[in-house]
Design a protein around this motif. Structure first.
Motif, short mmCIF file in Angstrom:
data_model
loop_
_atom_site.label_atom_id
_atom_site.label_comp_id
_atom_site.label_asym_id
_atom_site.label_seq_id
_atom_site.Cartn_x
_atom_site.Cartn_y
_atom_site.Cartn_z
N TRP A 187 0.73 -1.21 0.05
CA TRP A 187 -0.10 0.00 0.00
C TRP A 187 0.90 1.26 -0.07
O TRP A 187 0.40 2.34 -0.58
CB TRP A 187 -1.01 0.05 1.06
N PRO A 188 1.89 1.41 0.67
CA PRO A 188 2.82 2.64 0.48
C PRO A 188 3.27 2.78 -0.83
O PRO A 188 3.70 3.86 -1.12
CB PRO A 188 3.91 2.58 1.49
N LEU A 189 3.40 1.89 -1.69
CA LEU A 189 3.91 2.21 -3.00
C LEU A 189 3.21 3.42 -3.86
O LEU A 189 1.87 3.08 -3.63
CB LEU A 189 4.07 0.75 -3.98
N PRO A 190 3.91 3.76 -4.83
CA PRO A 190 3.01 4.85 -5.49
C PRO A 190 2.09 3.94 -6.72
O PRO A 190 2.30 2.88 -7.11
CB PRO A 190 4.10 5.40 -6.62
N VAL A 191 0.89 4.60 -6.85
CA VAL A 191 -0.13 4.19 -7.42
C VAL A 191 0.00 3.53 -8.95
O VAL A 191 -0.29 2.62 -9.28
CB VAL A 191 -1.34 4.97 -7.48
N GLY A 192 1.33 4.55 -9.56
CA GLY A 192 1.79 3.91 -10.73
C GLY A 192 2.37 2.37 -10.70
O GLY A 192 2.51 1.92 -12.01
N LYS A 193 2.78 1.75 -9.81
CA LYS A 193 3.55 0.65 -9.58
C LYS A 193 2.48 -0.39 -9.55
O LYS A 193 2.78 -1.38 -9.76
CB LYS A 193 4.18 0.56 -8.25
N LEU A 194 1.21 -0.12 -9.50
CA LEU A 194 0.17 -1.41 -9.44
C LEU A 194 0.07 -1.83 -10.93
O LEU A 194 0.02 -0.91 -11.97
CB LEU A 194 -1.26 -0.74 -8.80
N PHE A 195 0.06 -3.18 -10.93
CA PHE A 195 -0.38 -3.89 -12.18
C PHE A 195 -1.56 -3.34 -12.93
O PHE A 195 -2.48 -3.46 -12.04
CB PHE A 195 -0.25 -5.27 -11.92
N GLU A 223 -2.29 6.67 -14.21
CA GLU A 223 -1.90 7.10 -12.87
C GLU A 223 -2.07 8.81 -13.10
O GLU A 223 -2.45 9.36 -11.96
CB GLU A 223 -0.12 7.13 -13.13
N HIS A 224 -2.01 9.51 -14.16
CA HIS A 224 -2.14 10.83 -14.20
C HIS A 224 -3.49 11.14 -13.52
O HIS A 224 -3.84 12.28 -12.65
CB HIS A 224 -1.97 11.37 -15.53
N HIS A 225 -4.28 10.54 -13.95
CA HIS A 225 -6.01 10.77 -13.61
C HIS A 225 -6.07 10.62 -12.19
O HIS A 225 -6.72 11.40 -11.56
CB HIS A 225 -6.98 9.90 -14.43
N LEU A 226 -5.48 9.47 -11.81
CA LEU A 226 -5.75 8.98 -10.23
C LEU A 226 -5.00 10.06 -9.44
O LEU A 226 -5.64 10.41 -8.46
CB LEU A 226 -5.20 7.60 -10.07
N ARG A 227 -3.98 10.65 -9.86
CA ARG A 227 -3.19 11.60 -8.87
C ARG A 227 -3.96 12.98 -8.78
O ARG A 227 -4.02 13.67 -8.00
CB ARG A 227 -1.87 11.76 -9.65
N ARG A 228 -4.64 13.34 -10.24
CA ARG A 228 -5.60 14.39 -10.07
C ARG A 228 -6.81 14.24 -9.11
O ARG A 228 -7.28 15.38 -8.62
CB ARG A 228 -5.90 14.79 -11.76
N MET A 229 -7.12 13.26 -9.05
CA MET A 229 -8.33 12.82 -8.00
C MET A 229 -7.88 12.92 -6.52
O MET A 229 -8.49 12.58 -5.53
CB MET A 229 -8.91 11.34 -8.42
N GLY A 230 -6.33 12.80 -6.30
CA GLY A 230 -5.84 12.87 -5.06
C GLY A 230 -5.33 11.52 -4.62
O GLY A 230 -5.19 11.11 -3.34
N ILE A 231 -5.25 10.64 -5.53
CA ILE A 231 -4.80 9.10 -5.14
C ILE A 231 -3.49 8.92 -5.65
O ILE A 231 -3.10 8.91 -6.97
CB ILE A 231 -5.87 8.20 -5.95
N SER A 232 -2.54 8.87 -4.73
CA SER A 232 -1.14 8.80 -4.92
C SER A 232 -0.49 7.48 -4.77
O SER A 232 0.60 7.43 -5.17
CB SER A 232 -0.38 9.92 -4.29
#
Length: 87
Positions: free
Chosen positions: A35-43, A50-59
């Motif tokens: 869970w501490p890994l950046p969202v972009g590392k998820l398979f 990743e860009h869309h999720l980060r804009r939603m505040g999900i990092s």
């Protein structure tokens, strides 16, 4: 891991860096390891998602796992729910 997605994540992010080449990723350690890994590392998450999720505040992957599935499903359909469940 107990499923293919967790097994791949364990291999890609932990086992390759381990001297033994083995890392178990399951419900007992998913919160502290994955869970501490950046969202972009998820398979399954590319640069654009990743860009869309980060804009939603999900990092982080944990942030995605804790995000309401209904909101993700409303935005991306079944794929949004699938990403949340994978996290």
């Amino acid at each position: 891991g107990p499923n293919k997605a967790l097994a791949k994540m364990a291999c890609d992010h932990f086992a390759k860096k381990n001297a033994s080449g083995i890392h178990r990723l399951d419900m007992s350690n998913i919160r502290q390891d994955l869970w501490p890994l950046p969202v972009g590392k998820l398979f399954g998450i590319g640069k654009r998602m990743e860009h869309h999720l980060r804009r939603m505040g999900i990092s982080t992957i944990g942030g995605l796992a804790g995000h309401p599935a209904e909101l993700l499903k409303k935005r991306w359909g079944i794929n949004g729910e699938l990403l949340q469940r994978t996290a």
